[in-house]
Structures are given as structure tokens and as C-alpha cells.
Design an enzyme around this catalytic site. Structure first.
Site, PDB file in Angstrom:
ATOM      1  N   PRO A   2      -4.353   2.593  -3.107  1.00 37.94           N
ATOM      2  CG  PRO A   2      -4.217   4.370  -1.589  1.00 37.94           C
ATOM      3  CD  PRO A   2      -4.956   3.737  -2.684  1.00 37.94           C
ATOM      4  CD  GLU A   3      -1.597  -3.078  -4.250  1.00 39.72           C
ATOM      5  OE1 GLU A   3      -1.308  -4.255  -4.031  1.00 39.72           O
ATOM      6  OE2 GLU A   3      -1.407  -2.501  -5.555  1.00 39.72           O
ATOM      7  CE  LYS A  51      -7.062  -3.145  -2.757  1.00 41.86           C
ATOM      8  NZ  LYS A  51      -7.246  -2.915  -4.513  1.00 41.86           N
ATOM      9  NE  ARG A 253      -7.260  -2.080 -10.683  1.00 44.25           N
ATOM     10  CZ  ARG A 253      -7.495  -2.542  -9.724  1.00 44.25           C
ATOM     11  NH1 ARG A 253      -8.139  -3.313  -9.154  1.00 44.25           N
ATOM     12  NH2 ARG A 253      -6.388  -2.063  -8.813  1.00 44.25           N
TER      13      ARG A 253
END
Length: 279
Positions: A2-3, A51, A253
């Protein structure tokens, strides 16, 4: 993972449910957390920092959490939290007022610290892109400190600015037609500033929009432009969106991008055909 927009929404939801109310039940199920009773302590506020979530109590303590990949905070009426429900193995934290209960589900990090020591956990973070103290000039300065780093990697480094993950990094870079593997130093301060301005607007829009739609279309599954759309046509030019790794292992990523709109194949992209994800 989640950002910042998702974490901001979680903080807003927890704050609305728990603020100014004493805890009638509290369990922190995490190794190493001191066994300190929290019953009767009053929530003074729940805040996001990039975050990270900071749940502050009137006793001078902060419950810190990070969702990582699978975590979430769920809110439900306290009477619904039955003993059987509370025994669920995936619950890492349970904080209840008389009316509402917050359930920390599969959290990736959980700490109980003095509020004055929060800097030990979040002090390394850059400016919070959704914070009240958002400082774009400081974010630009930090991004430019490593001119040889690719802009995609730099955006994902939370020490430069906090809150951006792979979703908004990809979408902001696409919006500015920038190749994610471009060196930061090749962009210069004006382009970097324009890029983070786009990213900040995207995250702020999503934080206040339950649908998280960047395209502002309704009734369609594709509510963003590149992230998760490898093998599907670009909304601008029709070229197939691609995905490749960015960064150095093991911190590398995934990065989604359009090779036509964003200046060619990435150096880690072998150019082979990519099927649409999930199809």
C-alpha cells in the site's frame, strides 16, 4: 505494498473511529512489545507518515504500524468482535473503544514507543507527499543528491520523499513522458520538480477518491494508465505497455511503462512478448 494514499485513508478512518475515546480493550500481538496495559488510554490522533501509521495516546505512547505487503486496518462495531473472531491468527493488533474496534490484520510492523521517540522509526523519511508539512523543494533537493541514480529508483526511495510506491512512480513518470531509467542528473531540477508535482496531485486525488481512478472513467476496470497493464495497449499511442525490473537486487522493483511514449525499452527489458497480467 500500500502506498501513501491508502495509508492516509487508513489513518483517517482510524482517527474518525477512535479519537478522543478511551480504549476498553487493547492487544498488541507482536514479539518484543512490552506487556503494558493500554486500557483507559485515550487516542489523541491517528496520523500517516508516508507508508507508516502513528496512533498516539494521551499517555505519551505511540502505536506504530506498517502494512507491508498484506497488512490492513479494519474498523467494525465493537459488539461484532466476538471472542471467536478475536482469536483469529492473522490479527496482530486489536484496539477497541465502547463503540468501535480497530483490527490490525497481517501487519508488517508493530511497535509501542514513546511519542517523543517516533523519530527513531520515521525520522529517516523524506517529506511526506500527503503531509501538512509537504515541502516540494526539500524533496527536489534530496532527489538531486544522487544524480547517477535512475529517476524510478529515486522516487521509490522513501528517504527522498515518503509515500510513493511502484503504482504512483509509474503513473507519474508516464504522465510526464519520462523513461524510468533516466538518470536523475539528466533531468535537472525543473523537470524533477514538475514530476513530483504530478505525483503529489495524483496521490492527493486518490486519497480523497474511494475508486483510486486516475483516468476518471466509470464502469471500466482500467482506471490507471500503465501500472499493472503490461501487454495491453497504451491509452495514448496504442503501443503495448511493458514491465521490467528497476533498481539493484534485492531491492529491485517492477516498473510499468510505455516504450513509445517514454523513450524506448528499459535496460532490464529483454523486449520479449509480455502477456496481459492475469490473462
Amino acid at each position: 505494498m500500500p502506498e501513501g494514499d491508502v495509508v492516509w485513508k487508513a489513518a483517517d478512518r482510524l482517527n474518525a473511529a477512535l479519537r478522543d475515546q478511551p480504549l476498553v480493550g487493547a492487544e498488541l500481538r507482536w514479539p518484543g512489545i512490552p506487556d503494558r496495559p493500554l486500557h483507559g488510554m485515550v487516542t489523541t490522533g491517528v496520523h500517516s507518515r508516508g507508508k507508516h501509521l502513528l496512533h498516539r495516546l494521551d499517555s505519551g505512547l505511540t502505536i506504530h504500524s506498517h502494512l507491508r505487503m498484506e497488512g490492513s486496518w479494519r474498523v467494525r462495531p465493537t459488539p461484532q468482535v466476538t471472542p471467536r473472531f478475536a482469536r483469529a491468527a492473522d490479527i496482530r493488533a486489536l484496539l477497541a473503544t465502547q463503540e468501535w474496534a480497530a483490527i490490525g490484520w497481517r501487519l508488517g510492523m508493530l511497535d509501542l514507543i514513546a511519542t517523543g521517540d517516533e523519530h527513531r522509526l520515521v525520522g529517516h523519511l523524506g517529506p511526506d507527499i500527503l503531509g501538512a508539512d509537504w515541502d516540494p523543494e526539500e524533496a527536489v533537493r534530496r532527489l538531486l543528491r544522487a544524480p547517477d541514480l535512475t529517476i524510478g529508483e529515486a522516487l521509490l526511495d522513501q528517504r527522498n520523499l515518503a509515500g510513493i510506491g511502484t503504482f504512483f512512480a509509474a503513473e507519474a513518470l508516464f504522465a510526464r513522458r519520462l523513461n524510468p531509467w533516466t538518470a536523475v542528473g539528466d533531468l535537472g531540477p525543473d523537470e524533477v520538480r514538475a514530476l513530483i508535482d504530478v505525483a503529489q496531485k495524483q496521490l492527493a486525488q486518490s486519497a480523497h477518491d474511494p475508486s483510486r481512478s486516475l483516468t476518471q472513467r466509470t464502469g471500466l476496470l482500467d482506471d490507471n494508465y500503465v501500472h499493472g497493464r503490461s501487454g495491453l495497449p497504451c491509452e495514448r499511442c496504442g503501443t503495448l505497455i511493458r514491465v521490467a525490473m528497476i533498481g539493484k537486487a534485492p531491492q529491485d522493483r517492477t516498473m510499468f511503462y510505455c516504450p513509445h511514449c517514454q523513450g524506448g525499452l528499459g535496460p532490464t527489458d529483454d523486449g520479449k512478448r509480455q502477456r496481459p497480467i492475469g490473462r
